[in-house]
Design an enzyme around this catalytic site. Structure first.
Site, PDB file in Angstrom:
ATOM      1  N   ASN A 198      83.359  -4.389 -69.650  1.00  0.00           N
ATOM      2  CA  ASN A 198      84.160  -5.225 -68.757  1.00  0.00           C
ATOM      3  C   ASN A 198      83.196  -5.778 -67.706  1.00  0.00           C
ATOM      4  O   ASN A 198      82.807  -5.071 -66.784  1.00  0.00           O
ATOM      5  CB  ASN A 198      85.252  -4.349 -68.112  1.00  0.00           C
ATOM      6  CG  ASN A 198      86.277  -5.169 -67.368  1.00  0.00           C
ATOM      7  OD1 ASN A 198      86.128  -6.377 -67.205  1.00  0.00           O
ATOM      8  ND2 ASN A 198      87.309  -4.504 -66.898  1.00  0.00           N
TER       9      ASN A 198
ATOM     10  N   ARG B 111      97.938  -9.858 -53.335  1.00  0.00           N
ATOM     11  CA  ARG B 111      98.506 -11.125 -53.834  1.00  0.00           C
ATOM     12  C   ARG B 111      99.974 -11.243 -53.447  1.00  0.00           C
ATOM     13  O   ARG B 111     100.712 -10.261 -53.482  1.00  0.00           O
ATOM     14  CB  ARG B 111      98.391 -11.213 -55.359  1.00  0.00           C
ATOM     15  CG  ARG B 111      96.968 -11.253 -55.852  1.00  0.00           C
ATOM     16  CD  ARG B 111      96.937 -11.495 -57.366  1.00  0.00           C
ATOM     17  NE  ARG B 111      95.662 -11.074 -57.900  1.00  0.00           N
ATOM     18  CZ  ARG B 111      95.519 -10.258 -58.950  1.00  0.00           C
ATOM     19  NH1 ARG B 111      96.589  -9.810 -59.595  1.00  0.00           N
ATOM     20  NH2 ARG B 111      94.335  -9.917 -59.366  1.00  0.00           N
TER      21      ARG B 111
ATOM     22  N   LYS C  25      81.247  -2.709 -66.097  1.00  0.00           N
ATOM     23  CA  LYS C  25      81.814  -1.382 -66.347  1.00  0.00           C
ATOM     24  C   LYS C  25      81.795  -1.124 -67.836  1.00  0.00           C
ATOM     25  O   LYS C  25      81.944  -2.062 -68.635  1.00  0.00           O
ATOM     26  CB  LYS C  25      83.264  -1.336 -65.846  1.00  0.00           C
ATOM     27  CG  LYS C  25      83.400  -1.410 -64.354  1.00  0.00           C
ATOM     28  CD  LYS C  25      84.818  -1.040 -63.943  1.00  0.00           C
ATOM     29  CE  LYS C  25      85.083  -1.499 -62.539  1.00  0.00           C
ATOM     30  NZ  LYS C  25      86.257  -2.348 -62.396  1.00  0.00           N
TER      31      LYS C  25
ATOM     32  N   GLY D 169      99.987  -1.552 -60.073  1.00  0.00           N
ATOM     33  CA  GLY D 169      98.693  -1.101 -59.561  1.00  0.00           C
ATOM     34  C   GLY D 169      98.286  -2.039 -58.443  1.00  0.00           C
ATOM     35  O   GLY D 169      99.139  -2.645 -57.792  1.00  0.00           O
ATOM     36  N   ASN D 170      96.996  -2.178 -58.241  1.00  0.00           N
ATOM     37  CA  ASN D 170      96.551  -3.148 -57.253  1.00  0.00           C
ATOM     38  C   ASN D 170      96.996  -4.543 -57.677  1.00  0.00           C
ATOM     39  O   ASN D 170      97.435  -5.362 -56.884  1.00  0.00           O
ATOM     40  CB  ASN D 170      95.041  -3.051 -57.102  1.00  0.00           C
ATOM     41  CG  ASN D 170      94.596  -3.731 -55.837  1.00  0.00           C
ATOM     42  OD1 ASN D 170      95.346  -3.789 -54.868  1.00  0.00           O
ATOM     43  ND2 ASN D 170      93.410  -4.290 -55.867  1.00  0.00           N
TER      44      ASN D 170
ATOM     45  N   HIS E 112      97.533  -8.170 -68.117  1.00  0.00           N
ATOM     46  CA  HIS E 112      97.681  -6.715 -68.360  1.00  0.00           C
ATOM     47  C   HIS E 112      98.229  -6.456 -69.766  1.00  0.00           C
ATOM     48  O   HIS E 112      98.921  -5.462 -70.006  1.00  0.00           O
ATOM     49  CB  HIS E 112      98.667  -6.059 -67.360  1.00  0.00           C
ATOM     50  CG  HIS E 112      98.244  -6.106 -65.930  1.00  0.00           C
ATOM     51  ND1 HIS E 112      99.124  -6.403 -64.916  1.00  0.00           N
ATOM     52  CD2 HIS E 112      97.057  -5.850 -65.349  1.00  0.00           C
ATOM     53  CE1 HIS E 112      98.494  -6.357 -63.753  1.00  0.00           C
ATOM     54  NE2 HIS E 112      97.233  -6.017 -64.000  1.00  0.00           N
TER      55      HIS E 112
ATOM     56  N   ARG F 169      98.899   3.894 -51.031  1.00  0.00           N
ATOM     57  CA  ARG F 169      98.850   5.228 -50.413  1.00  0.00           C
ATOM     58  C   ARG F 169      98.878   5.128 -48.888  1.00  0.00           C
ATOM     59  O   ARG F 169      99.633   5.826 -48.218  1.00  0.00           O
ATOM     60  CB  ARG F 169      97.549   5.945 -50.807  1.00  0.00           C
ATOM     61  CG  ARG F 169      97.644   6.775 -52.022  1.00  0.00           C
ATOM     62  CD  ARG F 169      96.285   7.248 -52.437  1.00  0.00           C
ATOM     63  NE  ARG F 169      95.442   6.123 -52.880  1.00  0.00           N
ATOM     64  CZ  ARG F 169      94.348   6.252 -53.593  1.00  0.00           C
ATOM     65  NH1 ARG F 169      93.917   7.443 -53.905  1.00  0.00           N
ATOM     66  NH2 ARG F 169      93.671   5.206 -53.974  1.00  0.00           N
TER      67      ARG F 169
ATOM     68  N   GLU G 126      94.393   1.383 -71.646  1.00  0.00           N
ATOM     69  CA  GLU G 126      93.950   0.073 -72.141  1.00  0.00           C
ATOM     70  C   GLU G 126      92.723   0.213 -73.032  1.00  0.00           C
ATOM     71  O   GLU G 126      92.545  -0.547 -73.980  1.00  0.00           O
ATOM     72  CB  GLU G 126      93.636  -0.839 -70.941  1.00  0.00           C
ATOM     73  CG  GLU G 126      94.879  -1.248 -70.184  1.00  0.00           C
ATOM     74  CD  GLU G 126      94.601  -1.738 -68.775  1.00  0.00           C
ATOM     75  OE1 GLU G 126      94.361  -0.884 -67.895  1.00  0.00           O
ATOM     76  OE2 GLU G 126      94.630  -2.948 -68.551  1.00  0.00           O
TER      77      GLU G 126
ATOM     78  N   ARG H 213      86.498  -6.721 -72.819  1.00  0.00           N
ATOM     79  CA  ARG H 213      87.770  -7.074 -72.193  1.00  0.00           C
ATOM     80  C   ARG H 213      87.626  -8.470 -71.586  1.00  0.00           C
ATOM     81  O   ARG H 213      86.756  -8.704 -70.739  1.00  0.00           O
ATOM     82  CB  ARG H 213      88.090  -6.051 -71.106  1.00  0.00           C
ATOM     83  CG  ARG H 213      89.384  -6.371 -70.446  1.00  0.00           C
ATOM     84  CD  ARG H 213      89.763  -5.364 -69.418  1.00  0.00           C
ATOM     85  NE  ARG H 213      91.051  -5.774 -68.872  1.00  0.00           N
ATOM     86  CZ  ARG H 213      91.677  -5.136 -67.909  1.00  0.00           C
ATOM     87  NH1 ARG H 213      91.144  -4.067 -67.403  1.00  0.00           N
ATOM     88  NH2 ARG H 213      92.834  -5.565 -67.460  1.00  0.00           N
TER      89      ARG H 213
HETATM   90  P1  AMP Z   1      95.163   0.379 -60.054  1.00  0.00           P
HETATM   91  O1  AMP Z   1      94.930  -1.072 -59.766  1.00  0.00           O
HETATM   92  O2  AMP Z   1      96.011   0.590 -61.268  1.00  0.00           O
HETATM   93  O3  AMP Z   1      93.909   1.194 -60.047  1.00  0.00           O
HETATM   94  O4  AMP Z   1      96.054   0.932 -58.830  1.00  0.00           O
HETATM   95  C1  AMP Z   1      95.612   0.952 -57.491  1.00  0.00           C
HETATM   96  C2  AMP Z   1      96.773   1.412 -56.595  1.00  0.00           C
HETATM   97  O5  AMP Z   1      97.231   2.685 -57.078  1.00  0.00           O
HETATM   98  C3  AMP Z   1      96.446   1.586 -55.127  1.00  0.00           C
HETATM   99  O6  AMP Z   1      97.405   0.882 -54.339  1.00  0.00           O
HETATM  100  C4  AMP Z   1      96.568   3.073 -54.870  1.00  0.00           C
HETATM  101  O7  AMP Z   1      97.259   3.330 -53.686  1.00  0.00           O
HETATM  102  C5  AMP Z   1      97.391   3.604 -56.010  1.00  0.00           C
HETATM  103  N1  AMP Z   1      96.851   4.895 -56.421  1.00  0.00           N
HETATM  104  C6  AMP Z   1      95.811   5.119 -57.234  1.00  0.00           C
HETATM  105  N2  AMP Z   1      95.552   6.438 -57.365  1.00  0.00           N
HETATM  106  C7  AMP Z   1      96.468   7.079 -56.612  1.00  0.00           C
HETATM  107  C8  AMP Z   1      96.736   8.452 -56.323  1.00  0.00           C
HETATM  108  N3  AMP Z   1      95.998   9.432 -56.840  1.00  0.00           N
HETATM  109  N4  AMP Z   1      97.768   8.732 -55.487  1.00  0.00           N
HETATM  110  C9  AMP Z   1      98.510   7.748 -54.975  1.00  0.00           C
HETATM  111  N5  AMP Z   1      98.305   6.432 -55.207  1.00  0.00           N
HETATM  112  C10 AMP Z   1      97.311   6.096 -56.001  1.00  0.00           C
END
Ligand code: AMP
Length: 403
Positions: A7, A241, A14, A210-211, A180, A285, A388, A91
């Site tokens: 990626n 976003r 990565k 996720g983010n 995604h 978080r 993925e 990817r």
């Molecule tokens: P991603 O883009 O799928 O990696 O997701 C990122 C988001 O997931 C962020 O907003 C984090 O707050 C949340 N996140 C990731 N790991 C954790 C965790 N162990 N506990 C709580 N939230 C998490």
């Protein structure tokens, strides 16, 4: 087969070496600061100490050479030589209107990927650099491209067409593409197995939170609709976003704040979403801590907005599919935060969701597939950790096996 999953970003690369028989990663890592001062690799093989070292990485070719050197190193590596890598799976974020599945990276294919560049300039440029670097360094290893948009290519016209003058849509390939795809494909496939009925009869809403976040309506194993659009900006509010907003806000803000197209793009992609509403962080978080421990009103608003939007799309997609068998939560926020699973499901009893708070609150690490609905619930709710990499590795192996 060992598949090297790559990626590539503008200054990063990565990787994962994935074994398709054991369905596990033999190694994971990444190169940072390619083309800059202070290049480095970080590398992890399960059961061994994490390995990091600085390295002068002028180009992505330097990075991929270092990855292979590290993977085959007698101390920190996990394979004896490059010949143990059966294929490379790349990817690629955007396949434009050209790709509905994974393909071998031939010259003709790469010319078409080049045409996707203007649809996702920040992503496709670096991907192409990464692909060319691997083609140069690993001449005898087949390279396969797996597109984030491909799984969504089954959407019907009424779902993917935007109501703008159609000459623009045709001239610039403007339509809903969705992203995604490998994640929605993996979790819907797992959910179909759990439901235990023929894939053609299933109606599933998959929530990748996720983010970056997106939701898909997967009917009969195929995507009927999804929230991300021409770009990943559409649909749900995300870390930074905005998600879907009234499009008139764009020209209004440009005029009032004297913003260029690039500047408004930055506002909507990098300064909005949770960051824009909460103000202090884009991380769910942090936002949750602020809401619960400091009673921060903006943090609370951001979380309630996201939960409301998820609920709204679950309802919309149940209507679009004419029913609902299951809702799946996945990705960083969906896997790790109980409230973003419970809040949207409350009030959906009329749809047949009987949510199990106890099971939801009891989810522990390592995160595993968990049923979050009560035994008699007509609609099943599941947490399914996404994978993925498995999809990319399986697709890569399938394309190479068919050669
Ligand atoms: P991603 O883009 O799928 O990696 O997701 C990122 C988001 O997931 C962020 O907003 C984090 O707050 C949340 N996140 C990731 N790991 C954790 C965790 N162990 N506990 C709580 N939230 C998490």
């Amino acid at each position: 087969m060992n598949v090297l999953i790559v990626n590539a970003g503008s200054s990063s690369l990565k990787y994962q070496l994935f074994n398709t028989e054991s369905k596990t990663a033999l190694a994971k890592g990444g190169c940072e600061r390619i083309g800059e001062e202070g290049g480095a690799i970080s590398h992890k093989v399960p059961g061994k100490e994490p390995y990091e070292r600085l390295a002068d990485l002028k180009t992505h070719e330097d990075a991929i050479k270092l990855v292979i050197e590290t993977l085959t190193d007698s101390k920190v590596g996990c394979i004896g030589s490059m010949s143990e890598i059966g294929a490379v799976g790349h990817r690629v974020v955007h396949g434009g209107p050209y790709f509905t599945g994974s393909v071998l990276a031939t010259e003709e294919v790469l010319e078409k990927v080049e045409l996707c560049r203007e649809l996702a300039p920040l992503h496709i440029g670096p991907s192409l650099v990464g692909i060319h670097a691997c083609l140069d360094v690993m001449k005898d290893v087949p390279q396969v491209l797996v597109f984030d948009t491909a799984f969504h290519s089954t959407m019907p016209k009424e779902a993917y067409t935007f109501a703008i003058p159609q000459e623009y849509s045709e001239k610039y390939h403007i339509r809903r593409y969705g992203f995604h795809g490998s994640s929605h494909r993996y979790v819907s496939r797992e959910m179909i197995k759990i439901l235990g009925k023929p894939a053609e009869e299933t109606k599933i809403v998959t929530c990748h939170l996720g983010n970056g976040s997106s939701i898909a309506a997967v009917k009969g194993g195929k995507v009927l609709d999804t929230t991300m659009g021409f770009t990943p900006l559409d649909g749900l509010m995300m870390g930074t976003r905005s998600g879907a907003i009234d499009p008139a806000i764009v020209s209004f803000l440009m005029e009032k704040e004297n913003l260029s197209a690039a500047e408004i793009n930055t506002v909507l992609n990098k300064k909005s979403g949770i960051l824009g509403v909460y103000g202090a962080s884009s991380d769910f978080r942090d936002c949750r801590t602020a809401m619960e421990e400091r009673k921060d009103e903006r943090a609370s608003l951001a979380i309630h907005m996201l939960a409301y939007q998820v609920k709204k799309y679950i309802g919309a997609y149940a209507a679009a599919m004419g029913g609902l068998d299951a809702v799946v939560f996945t990705a960083g926020i969906g896997e790790n935060n109980n409230i973003i699973r419970s809040m949207p499901c409350k009030g959906l009893e009329f749809l047949g969701i009987d949510f199990d708070d106890e099971a939801n609150d009891a989810v522990k690490r390592p995160i595993e597939t968990t049923c979050l609905s009560k035994a008699g619930s007509k609609v099943k709710v599941y947490l399914i950790p996404t994978n993925e990499e498995l999809i990319i590795a399986e697709d890569t192996e399938a394309v190479v096996s068919a050669l």
